[in-house]
Design a protein around this motif. Structure first.
Motif, PDB file in Angstrom:
ATOM      1  N   UNK A 141      86.518  14.358 -50.174  1.00 27.22           N
ATOM      2  CA  UNK A 141      86.601  13.726 -49.307  1.00 27.22           C
ATOM      3  C   UNK A 141      87.168  13.451 -47.227  1.00 27.22           C
ATOM      4  N   UNK A 142      88.353  14.223 -47.819  1.00 27.95           N
ATOM      5  CA  UNK A 142      88.582  14.343 -46.634  1.00 27.95           C
ATOM      6  C   UNK A 142      88.426  15.119 -45.793  1.00 27.95           C
ATOM      7  N   UNK A 143      88.699  16.329 -46.034  1.00 33.14           N
ATOM      8  CA  UNK A 143      88.011  17.744 -44.939  1.00 33.14           C
ATOM      9  C   UNK A 143      86.425  17.495 -45.131  1.00 33.14           C
ATOM     10  N   UNK A 144      85.049  16.358 -45.781  1.00 35.98           N
ATOM     11  CA  UNK A 144      83.763  16.175 -45.595  1.00 35.98           C
ATOM     12  C   UNK A 144      83.646  15.158 -44.315  1.00 35.98           C
ATOM     13  N   UNK A 147      86.859  21.964 -48.279  1.00 34.25           N
ATOM     14  CA  UNK A 147      85.682  21.192 -48.999  1.00 34.25           C
ATOM     15  C   UNK A 147      84.787  21.495 -49.824  1.00 34.25           C
ATOM     16  N   UNK A 148      84.688  22.789 -49.404  1.00 36.15           N
ATOM     17  CA  UNK A 148      83.707  24.249 -50.694  1.00 36.15           C
ATOM     18  C   UNK A 148      84.350  23.729 -51.893  1.00 36.15           C
ATOM     19  N   UNK A 149      85.412  24.975 -52.164  1.00 45.39           N
ATOM     20  CA  UNK A 149      86.272  25.038 -53.010  1.00 45.39           C
ATOM     21  C   UNK A 149      86.778  23.785 -53.792  1.00 45.39           C
ATOM     22  N   UNK A 167      75.337  24.859 -49.724  1.00 44.08           N
ATOM     23  CA  UNK A 167      75.817  26.216 -49.247  1.00 44.08           C
ATOM     24  C   UNK A 167      75.588  27.766 -49.942  1.00 44.08           C
ATOM     25  N   UNK A 168      74.175  27.473 -50.694  1.00 42.17           N
ATOM     26  CA  UNK A 168      72.817  28.373 -50.487  1.00 42.17           C
ATOM     27  C   UNK A 168      71.816  28.751 -49.736  1.00 42.17           C
ATOM     28  N   UNK A 209      84.159  32.433 -36.775  1.00 45.23           N
ATOM     29  CA  UNK A 209      82.836  31.686 -37.521  1.00 45.23           C
ATOM     30  C   UNK A 209      83.094  31.469 -38.334  1.00 45.23           C
ATOM     31  N   UNK A 210      82.995  29.480 -38.682  1.00 44.91           N
ATOM     32  CA  UNK A 210      83.468  28.697 -39.866  1.00 44.91           C
ATOM     33  C   UNK A 210      82.083  28.137 -39.844  1.00 44.91           C
ATOM     34  N   UNK A 211      81.406  28.415 -41.591  1.00 46.50           N
ATOM     35  CA  UNK A 211      80.096  27.354 -41.272  1.00 46.50           C
ATOM     36  C   UNK A 211      80.655  26.218 -42.076  1.00 46.50           C
ATOM     37  N   UNK A 212      79.454  25.275 -41.870  1.00 51.76           N
ATOM     38  CA  UNK A 212      79.587  24.020 -42.665  1.00 51.76           C
ATOM     39  C   UNK A 212      79.169  24.108 -44.235  1.00 51.76           C
ATOM     40  N   UNK A 213      78.943  25.569 -44.863  1.00 51.17           N
ATOM     41  CA  UNK A 213      78.522  26.026 -45.851  1.00 51.17           C
ATOM     42  C   UNK A 213      80.011  27.120 -46.407  1.00 51.17           C
ATOM     43  N   UNK A 214      81.271  26.635 -46.257  1.00 51.66           N
ATOM     44  CA  UNK A 214      82.221  27.463 -46.779  1.00 51.66           C
ATOM     45  C   UNK A 214      82.506  28.189 -46.146  1.00 51.66           C
TER      46      UNK A 214
END
Length: 389
Positions: free
Chosen positions: A37-40, A70-72, A132-133, A289-294
């Motif tokens: 939640x916090x990282x999101x 967040x993704x992990x 993520x996909x 480069x850090x994407x929202x998909x993780x």
């Protein structure tokens, strides 16, 4: 013919269906949900920053860490949630007190909060995984729905914790009774057939969660890339050793002609050809480069500092900047660069990546790269900068 009786809570005699087991698994799940939640929330505010919030540009790799977590934490929550539900599902067959009483109302409130919590959490994890996909088989907007569900989950979780607080408190610490093996009912199967002890269940759930984590975190931790079988992206795989989410073809940028020019709209109007940009003082930055998909991947960038372009066009100190792409449509054809990013010496209008000219899929002829920013805001195929002051 005698009809079978409906199951009751007592129909599930396993000692694993115990408040102590549910409390321990609930603690693990609560930690994962809180991190998620916090990282999101941080990721959402990066993309839709409220006026009262100033997000710093440093540490440069902060977003890489938070979005990887967040993704992990979301993926790790899946086996934890399944184990928690298995532990407590016999409660669904407990009879409501009758006639209606305060206890009955508490039970109804508890079950309603669980229904909302489990439904929202399951949907949140499901659409998050599909994100993520980069697969969106639904008609609603992902970002807004994901954000709204997160608050519903937190609200339902707080209600659930308030209702169950006495039980959680009673079983928070291990007691001597918990250390004493609970003899199974006489009509139950022996342990050799039923399987796990409590300790065995905890080890199994922890092992499953760790396995999910290890086989997915490699998309943002290159050292674990070879075992990242659950990760949709692999480090170093893509043009110039960097993965690509949105290709030039997807963005409608088929080719860039010799007549391309960069326009800087400010107090002084500037216009540069590609050769003229290359003739300006060049700087280097090592940024991921850090994407929202993780997924994330570090890279070496070369180009012109954005703050130098602001000085050249006479922009006042503390100016915001709109970055405009040649991309045809899409949610991120433009992005805004707050002053703290525009003035950071690591923020570049990049012309080169990992020692060679930008590939078209990476934003040729030039793209934005800034520290501590989501990949969707690192605008590619830039052709215009607008000073917003």
């Amino acid at each position: 013919m005698k009809l079978p009786q409906a199951p009751t809570e007592e129909s599930f005699p396993s000692p694993l269906h115990h408040p102590r087991v549910a409390t321990v698994l609930g603690r693990w799940l609560a930690v994962a949900i809180t991190i998620c939640f916090l990282t999101g929330l941080f990721s959402h505010f990066q993309q839709a920053t409220p006026g009262w919030l100033v997000i710093p540009s440093r540490p440069a790799s902060l977003y890489r860490v938070t979005q990887g977590l967040h993704v992990l934490s979301g993926l790790v929550s899946v086996p934890l949630l399944l184990a928690k539900l298995w532990t407590v599902y016999p409660k669904l067959f407990a009879k409501l007190p009758w006639p209606p009483s305060r206890q009955a109302l508490t039970t109804i409130l508890e079950r309603a909060s669980i229904l909302v919590l489990v439904s929202a959490l399951a949907l949140e994890l499901f659409i998050g995984f599909l994100n993520t996909l980069q697969w969106y088989p639904w008609p609603f907007p992902f970002k807004e729905t994901h954000y709204a569900l997160a608050w519903i989950i937190i609200g339902a979780l707080l209600v659930h914790l308030a209702v169950k607080l006495p039980l959680i408190t009673a079983h928070w610490r291990r007691t001597p009774a918990d250390r004493t093996p609970v003899p199974p009912p006489a009509d139950s199967l022996p342990p050799a057939i039923t399987g796990l002890t409590r300790r065995g269940l905890f080890r199994t759930v922890a092992g499953a969660s760790a396995l999910v984590g290890i086989t997915s975190i490699g998309q943002s931790v290159p050292a674990l890339g070879p075992v990242a079988v659950l990760a949709p992206r692999k480090p170093n795989v893509g043009p110039q050793g960097l993965p690509v989410n949105r290709t030039a073809r997807d963005a409608g940028v088929v080719a860039v002609g010799d007549d391309w020019r960069l326009t800087v709209s400010g107090p002084v109007q500037l216009s540069y050809s590609l050769d003229e940009l290359r003739a300006l003082p060049q700087s280097r930055s090592q940024l991921p480069i850090a994407c929202v998909e993780g997924w994330s991947q570090g890279a070496h960038w070369e180009g012109i500092r954005v703050r130098d372009l602001l000085r050249l066009c006479g922009a006042p100190e503390g100016s915001r900047l709109r970055v405009v792409s040649m991309e045809k449509g899409g949610f991120y054809a433009t992005s805004e660069l707050p002053p703290q990013y525009a003035e950071d010496p690591l923020t570049l209008l990049a012309l080169r990546l990992n020692g060679t000219t930008l590939d078209l899929d990476h934003g040729y002829p030039t793209r934005l790269i800034a520290p501590n920013r989501p990949g969707v805001l690192q605008t590619k195929w830039v052709h215009r900068l607008e000073v917003l002051t």
